[in-house]
Design a protein around this motif. Structure first.
Motif, short mmCIF file in Angstrom:
data_model
loop_
_atom_site.label_atom_id
_atom_site.label_comp_id
_atom_site.label_asym_id
_atom_site.label_seq_id
_atom_site.Cartn_x
_atom_site.Cartn_y
_atom_site.Cartn_z
N LEU A 49 0.84 -1.21 0.00
CA LEU A 49 0.00 0.00 0.00
C LEU A 49 0.87 1.26 0.00
N TYR A 50 1.96 1.25 0.71
CA TYR A 50 2.88 2.39 0.73
C TYR A 50 3.48 2.65 -0.66
N ASN A 51 3.92 1.58 -1.33
CA ASN A 51 4.48 1.72 -2.68
C ASN A 51 3.43 2.26 -3.66
N TYR A 52 2.22 1.74 -3.51
CA TYR A 52 1.14 2.22 -4.39
C TYR A 52 0.85 3.70 -4.14
N SER A 53 0.90 4.12 -2.87
CA SER A 53 0.63 5.53 -2.55
C SER A 53 1.74 6.43 -3.12
N ASP B 100 -21.66 -0.64 -0.21
CA ASP B 100 -21.02 -1.97 -0.27
C ASP B 100 -19.73 -1.96 0.56
N PHE B 101 -19.92 -1.90 1.87
CA PHE B 101 -18.76 -1.83 2.77
C PHE B 101 -18.26 -3.25 3.06
N PRO B 102 -16.97 -3.55 2.81
CA PRO B 102 -16.47 -4.92 3.00
C PRO B 102 -16.45 -5.29 4.50
N ARG B 103 -16.65 -6.59 4.76
CA ARG B 103 -16.69 -7.09 6.14
C ARG B 103 -15.37 -6.83 6.86
N ALA B 104 -14.24 -6.93 6.15
CA ALA B 104 -12.93 -6.76 6.76
C ALA B 104 -12.55 -5.30 6.94
N GLY B 105 -13.33 -4.35 6.38
CA GLY B 105 -12.99 -2.94 6.50
C GLY B 105 -11.92 -2.53 5.50
N PHE B 106 -11.38 -1.34 5.72
CA PHE B 106 -10.37 -0.77 4.82
C PHE B 106 -9.07 -0.55 5.58
N ARG B 107 -7.98 -0.57 4.79
CA ARG B 107 -6.68 -0.18 5.33
C ARG B 107 -6.32 1.13 4.67
N GLN B 108 -6.05 2.13 5.48
CA GLN B 108 -5.84 3.48 4.95
C GLN B 108 -4.42 3.94 5.25
N ILE B 109 -3.78 4.55 4.21
CA ILE B 109 -2.48 5.19 4.39
C ILE B 109 -2.65 6.69 4.24
N ASN B 110 -1.99 7.39 5.10
CA ASN B 110 -2.00 8.85 5.06
C ASN B 110 -0.56 9.29 4.81
N LEU B 111 -0.30 9.87 3.61
CA LEU B 111 1.06 10.18 3.17
C LEU B 111 1.21 11.69 2.95
N LEU B 112 2.25 12.25 3.53
CA LEU B 112 2.52 13.67 3.35
C LEU B 112 3.18 13.87 1.98
#
Length: 494
Positions: free
Chosen positions: A55-59, A148-160
């Motif tokens: 996720l960090y690389n994608y961000s 359509d909220f997934p059961r496992a939730g979301f993983r969020q990255i906050n990048l400056l």
């Protein structure tokens, strides 16, 4: 029969084999569960770390694809947003992107968010100011407006992110955690199937191995159960392996040998008693019957009573000797070992025959010989009563067979390992042909002495030999060079 069969069927559950197998499975299950829990946690931690790294690389790719014009308009490189053909452990098509100023004001966001927005908190802003990025998990309560909220939730990255046209801002990307949850569920399902299966296999293997391990013990039990009391010489077969089963078999064989000795000693005692008591009892009975047939004078009565007293004395000596022999044949287990001074025992034994020696005009000489520097001379560890019986027997034997006017020499020698006793008389000695038999039970040397006084039960030397042997010593005989007998008794000091 049904009740017995049921008991036999369930008796295995109470057997030592099953208890050992159950304990093995119990210990194995604890180790397996702890190991699986450790692997499960490590697997989840590794997957989560890899997920955040992707996720960090994608961000970073998305951050480089952001275009902001002079009017503040925001645009993205579409190819970058869909991953440029790269593979990520999350569904990019279901992800959300949002741009936020450092004061928390939203610059732009994905259309799919509609009226909702990715969460922005003071704690998140503070962490980003320190670390330049921050990960968080987004639940349904944190993100509203998504149908359509997934059961496992979301993983969020906050990048400056920095820009040449505007001040720094925060790039927020939220991706579904479905892949992580699926991997955790698959691992948990694998453990839920594998652990019971492994425990069942280990239980069956434990029962089988315990049955194999206990098979030699079962053979020992069956062999012991089928022992014939009439065949006391039977022994358990010894296993080839040098293990606990060999020790058990050897110990049981030693016990069987002791039992055999006790039975043989008992049978021999009964046989000896019946053999030795029959003749004097027959004589006593005959004399009493003759006395009852007619009246007798006082002199005849006195002679009859003297004869009976002699027979009763002989009976008493035979019984005493038989009991002593039975005790001696019991072996070392019946010894009462204490420190014993053999020189004192010898002097006490000789004092008992002084009267007999004076009547025969026989002189008894005692010689005590020990090397200088020996502490506690003539001391042995042994049964005092048995050693006294040995000395009395040997001294009495020498006195009884010594001719009138002769002498007896008793010598006590203290050596390194043994204390030796020498009994030397000037009697007729023992013919060479009889020397190997004199220590056998009830053996009497033919015509060794013509006097009736010299007649004995034939047990004395046999008892002496047994006493010497159970004290770690031995007894030997040789003819004296000057005529007579020379008995040598050795008693081990320790």
């Amino acid at each position: 029969m049904d009740t017995f069969s049921a008991k036999s069927k369930w008796s295995f559950l109470h057997s030592l084999r099953f208890r050992l197998a159950a304990r093995f499975v119990g210990v194995f299950s604890v180790i397996l569960i702890v190991l699986c829990a450790f692997v499960y946690e490590k697997f989840n931690a590794s997957n989560s770390l890899e997920f955040d790294r992707s996720l960090y690389n994608y961000s970073l790719d998305v951050a480089h694809a952001i275009n902001i014009d002079v009017h503040g308009g925001v645009s993205f490189d579409v190819d970058t947003l869909i991953g440029n053909g790269k593979s990520f452990p999350f569904a990019i098509g279901h992800s959300f992107v949002q741009l936020v100023q450092l004061n928390g004001h939203i610059i732009g966001k994905s259309r799919d968010l509609k009226g909702g927005a990715l969460p922005v908190t003071l704690f998140m802003l503070d962490r980003i100011a320190k670390d330049q990025f921050y990960f968080q998990t987004v639940t349904r309560s944190d993100l509203t407006g998504i149908s359509d909220f997934p059961r496992a939730g979301f993983r969020q990255i906050n990048l400056l992110v920095g820009s040449q046209l505007v001040q720094n801002f925060i790039l927020q990307i939220a991706v579904p955690r479905t892949f992580l949850t699926q991997e955790k569920d698959r691992m948990a399902q694998l453990f839920f199937i594998a652990i019971p299966g492994a425990l069942l296999i280990s239980l069956l293997a434990g029962v089988y191995m315990s049955r194999r391990a206990f098979k030699p013990i079962q053979l020992i039990i069956e062999k012991t159960r089928n022992f014939d009391p009439g065949k006391l010489d039977e022994r358990l077969p010894l296993p080839p392996a040098n293990d606990e089963l060999l020790t058990l078999s050897t110990t049981l064989n030693t016990l069987l040998e002791r039992i055999q000795k006790m039975f043989v000693s008992q049978e021999r005692f009964i046989a000896d008693a019946s053999h030795q008591l029959k003749t004097p009892l027959t004589i006593l009975r005959g004399e009493v019957e003759i006395a009852l047939k007619k009246s007798r004078t006082n002199e005849e009565t006195q002679e009859l009573l003297k004869s009976q007293v002699l027979e009763l004395g002989f009976l008493s000596r035979v019984v005493d000797n038989l009991l002593l022999l039975a005790r001696v044949e019991g072996g070392v287990a019946f010894l009462l070992r204490t420190p014993v001074r053999l020189d004192e025992i010898v002097l006490d034994g000789i004092s008992r025959f002084e009267k007999m020696a004076r009547e025969k005009n026989v002189t008894i000489k005692v010689d005590l010989d020990h090397a200088d520097g020996i502490t506690n001379p003539f001391v042995v560890q042994g049964d005092e009563d048995l050693l006294r019986s040995l000395v009395v027997e040997m001294t009495g034997n020498a006195t009884k067979y010594s001719p009138e006017g002769s002498s007896i020499s008793v010598r006590v020698e203290d050596g390194v390992q043994f204390v030796s006793l020498h009994f030397i008389d000037r009697g007729a000695g023992v013919p060479e042909i009889d020397q190997e038999k004199i220590f056998e039970r009830f053996y009497r040397v033919p015509s060794r002495s013509g006097s009736s006084e010299a007649q004995g039960s034939g047990l004395g030397l046999s008892i002496a030999k047994k006493i010497a042997e159970i004290h770690g010593g031995k007894i030997a005989y040789k003819n004296n060079d000057l005529g007579g007998s020379h008995f040598i008794v050795q008693i081990k000091k320790v």
